[in-house]
Structures are given as C-alpha cells and as structure tokens.
Scaffold this motif. Structure first.
Motif, PDB file in Angstrom:
ATOM      1  N   LEU A  24       0.852  -1.198   0.000  1.00 25.11           N
ATOM      2  CA  LEU A  24       0.000   0.000   0.000  1.00 25.11           C
ATOM      3  C   LEU A  24       0.889   1.250   0.000  1.00 25.11           C
ATOM      4  CD1 LEU A  24      -3.114   0.389   0.124  1.00 25.11           C
ATOM      5  CD2 LEU A  24      -2.872   0.744   2.580  1.00 25.11           C
ATOM      6  N   PRO A  25       1.202   1.748  -1.206  1.00 22.57           N
ATOM      7  CA  PRO A  25       2.148   2.875  -1.304  1.00 22.57           C
ATOM      8  C   PRO A  25       1.614   4.136  -0.620  1.00 22.57           C
ATOM      9  CG  PRO A  25       1.870   1.798  -3.424  1.00 22.57           C
ATOM     10  CD  PRO A  25       0.791   1.262  -2.528  1.00 22.57           C
ATOM     11  N   VAL A  67       2.672  -5.577   5.768  1.00 25.45           N
ATOM     12  CA  VAL A  67       2.376  -4.334   5.045  1.00 25.45           C
ATOM     13  C   VAL A  67       3.680  -3.774   4.479  1.00 25.45           C
ATOM     14  CG1 VAL A  67       1.361  -2.029   5.184  1.00 25.45           C
ATOM     15  CG2 VAL A  67       0.476  -3.852   6.648  1.00 25.45           C
ATOM     16  N   THR A  68       3.691  -3.548   3.171  1.00 22.28           N
ATOM     17  CA  THR A  68       4.861  -2.921   2.547  1.00 22.28           C
ATOM     18  C   THR A  68       4.393  -1.653   1.829  1.00 22.28           C
ATOM     19  OG1 THR A  68       4.561  -4.331   0.611  1.00 22.28           O
ATOM     20  CG2 THR A  68       6.159  -5.077   2.242  1.00 22.28           C
ATOM     21  N   SER A  69       5.350  -0.801   1.469  1.00 18.58           N
ATOM     22  CA  SER A  69       4.946   0.483   0.892  1.00 18.58           C
ATOM     23  C   SER A  69       6.009   1.054  -0.044  1.00 18.58           C
ATOM     24  CB  SER A  69       4.682   1.466   2.045  1.00 18.58           C
ATOM     25  OG  SER A  69       3.898   2.541   1.604  1.00 18.58           O
ATOM     26  N   ILE A 101       9.992  -1.604   2.626  1.00 15.94           N
ATOM     27  CA  ILE A 101       9.601  -0.466   1.778  1.00 15.94           C
ATOM     28  C   ILE A 101      10.460  -0.429   0.517  1.00 15.94           C
ATOM     29  CG2 ILE A 101       8.766   1.062   3.623  1.00 15.94           C
ATOM     30  CD1 ILE A 101      11.516   2.584   3.285  1.00 15.94           C
ATOM     31  N   PHE A 102       9.910   0.206  -0.508  1.00 13.60           N
ATOM     32  CA  PHE A 102      10.686   0.627  -1.674  1.00 13.60           C
ATOM     33  C   PHE A 102      10.694   2.148  -1.585  1.00 13.60           C
ATOM     34  CE2 PHE A 102       8.688  -3.345  -2.921  1.00 13.60           C
ATOM     35  CZ  PHE A 102       9.774  -4.061  -3.401  1.00 13.60           C
ATOM     36  N   LEU A 134      16.541   3.704   8.768  1.00 11.06           N
ATOM     37  CA  LEU A 134      15.487   3.533   9.769  1.00 11.06           C
ATOM     38  C   LEU A 134      14.670   2.270   9.460  1.00 11.06           C
ATOM     39  CD1 LEU A 134      13.909   4.684  12.189  1.00 11.06           C
ATOM     40  CD2 LEU A 134      12.540   6.001  10.570  1.00 11.06           C
ATOM     41  N   GLN A 135      14.314   2.091   8.188  1.00  5.19           N
ATOM     42  CA  GLN A 135      13.486   0.941   7.816  1.00  5.19           C
ATOM     43  C   GLN A 135      14.213  -0.379   8.071  1.00  5.19           C
ATOM     44  OE1 GLN A 135      10.299   0.539   7.136  1.00  5.19           O
ATOM     45  NE2 GLN A 135      10.670  -1.659   6.962  1.00  5.19           N
ATOM     46  N   GLU A 136      15.515  -0.366   7.840  1.00  8.27           N
ATOM     47  CA  GLU A 136      16.324  -1.579   8.049  1.00  8.27           C
ATOM     48  C   GLU A 136      16.115  -2.125   9.465  1.00  8.27           C
ATOM     49  OE1 GLU A 136      18.514  -2.673   5.649  1.00  8.27           O
ATOM     50  OE2 GLU A 136      19.850  -4.025   6.737  1.00  8.27           O
TER      51      GLU A 136
END
Ligand code: 5AD
Ligand code: SF4
Length: 429
Positions: A247-248, A285-287, A316-317, A351-353
């Motif tokens: 969900l971008p 959930v990815t974004s 995330i991407f 941060l995401q890492e």
C-alpha cells in the motif's frame, strides 16, 4: 507489469516461429522493453542501446524499442539513434511480429505509439516449460489517478480493465501448466471493473479463489484512497488470498501528499492500516515512498520518518524524486538538491532496516507455510545438501534445507525458521 509484458512479447514471437536466442550477441532481432518511471530507468535503456549498436557492424540485426520509454519518446529515439529499426509503444506490444516484419523489410522504420488503436488482449497461451510456480496476470492497464509526479497515466493511457472471463481463462491455463501462485496486476486494482461495469475486484478474487489447483493469490497495487472495507474483509473471506498488502503511502506529510495529488491524509492511511491489522492480525504491510518531492522541507521529511516509526512496515521501496515529462509536478519547483535527496533516502533506508530486521527476527522459532519455488541461488551446499527457496504467505523469502530427499517445488511446506537476515529467512523443513 513489465516482466509480464516482456513475457507476452516473447510468446507472440514464439508463436510466429521465432526462437529465443541464448544471448544478445546471438540474436537476429533485439527488443528492448523499457520503463520510464524514473530518469535512471530511461538512462539505463539508452545506455543498453548504445552498447548494442556495434552488433550491427558485422551482421544484420533488427533493433526495436518498446514499452513506456518508447511511448514517451516515439520517433525521437530513431532521430537520436538512427540504428534503431522500430519503436513500439505500450499498446503496440500485441502487434510486435507485424511491426518487426515491416522493419526487417527495411522499407521503413515503424513508429507505433499512441492510444488510438486498442491494446488488444494478451495472448492466453504458453509453453509448459516456461510456466513458473509464481506467475503474474495483468487484470487492468493504464491509470486515471494522475499523481502529480507520475508518468504512468501519460505513457500507459487511461485505465482499462480486462474481462473477468479472459483473466480466469489465463489463470486456469497457467495453473494447468504448473503455476501455484498468481499475482493480479494493475496500477490501481481497487477500481477494477468499475468503468466497464463488470465485476468488482472482490468478486474477481472470489472467482480466482475458486480455481482448482491454484494455491495462492496476491495482488498489487492498491491505492490507499480506494482501499475499502470489502477488500479488507476479502483477506478473511478467501483462503487463498495471502496476508500481505503493498500500500504505497509516498510521504508522511499531508502537505506533500496534497501536492502529489494522492487524495488521502496520513490520518486516513493510518486508519486503514489499523483496520487491516485488526481484521488480519498477521498481515504484512509494505509500501513505496518518494523523498525530496518538490518543496519537501526537512520538517515534511521528518514526518515521513515518524510515519515509518509509527506503522513499522515489513519492507519499503523508496525512491528519490525524479522529474518526469508532461507531469503536473513539472510546474512545481524541484527544490531538494540531489545530495539532499540522497541523504534523505539513506536515512529512510537506515530507519526501515531496523524495522525489517526486527520483524524478521520475530520469525525465529516459528513454523512458516512456505510455497517452495525451486532451488535457491546457492543450490547445492558444500555438505552436498540442497538448499531450496520459497516465500511465506506474508511474502518473505525463505531459504531452507530439508532432511528428506524429495523435491518440495510447488508444495506449501512448513519450514521451521532458524535464522533471519535483512531480506530473508532461513530454516529447515
Ligand atoms: N520519481 C520517483 N519515484 C517515482 N515513483 C513514481 N513516479 C516517480 C518519480 N517521478 C515511484 C512511486 C511509485 C513507484 C512505482 O515508483 O513510489 O509507487
Ligand atoms: Fe502513478 Fe499514481 Fe497511477 Fe500509481 S496511482 S500509477 S503513482 S498515477
């Protein structure tokens, strides 16, 4: 979507008696399918074309460019690179062999772009040896959303949904030839069938769920503004639908989202994620996120970091904003410098890492239902054991060894997770 389109191009050539060459050097026809979502993708395409130019010195080779960059640049490509023999836009990919025939006659250099002629239906056939365990199926093309940074509506045209019957037939054919998992593709799957007045996306999932032999269903991409309760409920209702949503969100700042023409606020987004997690507690959930969009301040960017902390995505991407021709954002000031964009991207990934690792670590000691896709990249280990690869229903890559000798490919197996890495899990069956 490009992988899917390239595969359809390949199939249409095989149907006309062409064989797929082992390497670019061996080929008589070279077709480059392109992406123009960011400038870097366009540069990659041009640099590839620069490299294949010399192949024309010693032999007759027909070189064609198709896809989004072809749609965007049209005849400019031939002007800039006169050794390119044809340019075929997004809708032309189903007329490829005809276009190549014309180009091979050397009487003209066809440029087939624009959306006046219909896209046609993707071929619904395949050769058995080429069907993967996990396959894509396009359910709709184009996009009507016009996010201000995005080139897609300009190069892929208005949104058109395929007929449910054609989609179902294509999936049945893939399943009959060995596919176990299908990812339904569209720029905005939530609006599937709305324009055509056919079936809703949820009904389409229900129809796909009924296909015998199919084990898993995934979809991408869903737009936060259109994600409704019915789709959230679908995760509970249809047992083959995997608990993962891409969900971008694009930014954590309402001011930036407004300029991006995304039509939702951060409050709306958070509410939807909460609803999803309440309905499907284990959902991944990815974004997608863009940093350094026009007039994004450090404060706006801090809001994006705060959103990452709040939501704790599984992955995330993230991309540095890249100005695109014909988009609304071309009228805004691209304020962030390349260096600033780079720095923001770096701190976002950093941060995401932390969250990706944290989420993955929680899998240690659990059993994960994994659809085995075949041998891993490492394949045969030093101790002669084979290492396999697959994905959990939450879409995490799992590499695993098995104590038995049988080949698990195509089966959903329970892998006990022993170790985790930044981007994969490792376990034993
Ligand atoms: N610059 C950077 N990223 C972009 N994306 C789309 N357009 C651009 C652009 N101009 C990203 C969005 C989208 C993903 C597929 O690509 O995050 O969700
Ligand atoms: Fe581009 Fe927005 Fe359409 Fe996605 S929804 S393809 S970002 S215009």
């Amino acid at each position: 979507m490009n992988v899917y389109d390239s595969d359809k191009i390949r199939q249409s050539f095989e149907n006309c008696g062409y064989e797929i060459a082992d390497s670019v050097q061996d080929a008589d026809v070279i077709i480059l399918n392109t992406c123009s979502i960011r400038e870097k993708a366009c540069q990659k395409a041009f640099s590839f074309l620069g490299r294949v130019k010399k192949l024309k010195i010693n032999k007759q080779v027909t070189i064609g460019v198709c896809g989004c960059l072809a749609e965007q640049e049209g005849a400019n490509i031939i002007e800039r690179m006169p050794y390119v023999d044809f340019v075929a836009g997004v809708n032309a990919i189903y007329r490829m062999p005809e276009i190549v025939k014309k180009a091979e006659d050397k009487k003209c250099r066809p440029v087939d772009t624009g959306f006046d002629s219909p896209a046609g239906e993707p071929l619904c056939q395949t050769s058995k040896s080429r069907v993967d365990i996990s396959e894509f199926v396009t359910i709709m093309r184009g996009c009507d959303n016009f996010c201000s940074y995005c080139v897609v509506p300009h190069v892929r045209g208005r949104e058109i949904s395929r007929k449910p019957k054609n989609i179902i037939n294509e999936i049945k054919m893939l399943v009959a030839n060995g596919a176990c998992e299908i990812t339904l593709l569209g720029q905005n799957v939530n609006s599937y069938g709305k324009k055509e007045g056919s079936v809703t996306f949820e009904r389409l999932i229900e129809l796909v769920n009924e296909i015998e032999g199919l084990k898993r269903i995934r979809f991408t991409t869903s737009h936060p503004k259109d994600l409704g309760d019915n789709l959230i409920e679908a995760f509970k209702k249809f047992e083959k639908l995997c608990p993962h949503i891409h969900l971008p969100v694009q930014s954590g700042s309402d001011a930036v989202l407004k300029r991006m023409n995304r039509k939702y606020t951060i409050k709306d987004y958070i509410e939807k994620i909460e609803k999803l997690r309440k309905t499907v507690p284990n959902i991944a959930v990815t974004s997608d996120l863009i940093v350094g969009f026009c007039q994004e301040t450090q404060e706006d960017f801090n809001m994006t970091l705060n959103l990452i902390k709040h939501i704790q995505f599984d992955g995330i991407f993230a991309f540095a904003y890249s100005p695109r021709p014909n988009t609304l954002a071309q009228k805004f000031k691209d304020t962030a410098s390349e260096q600033e964009k780079k720095e923001r991207l770096y701190s976002l990934f950093n941060l995401q890492e932390y969250y990706t690792k944290k989420k993955n670590a929680a899998f240690v000691g659990t059993e994960q239902k994994t659809l085995a896709e075949g041998l891993s990249k490492r394949g045969l280990l030093k101790n002669e054991k084979k290492e396999w690869t697959g994905r959990t229903d939450t879409n995490k890559i799992v590499n695993f060894i098995t104590s038995k000798d049988d080949n698990p490919t195509g089966k959903i197996v329970n892998v006990k997770i022993e170790k985790t890495f930044s981007h994969s899990l490792w376990g034993i069956l």
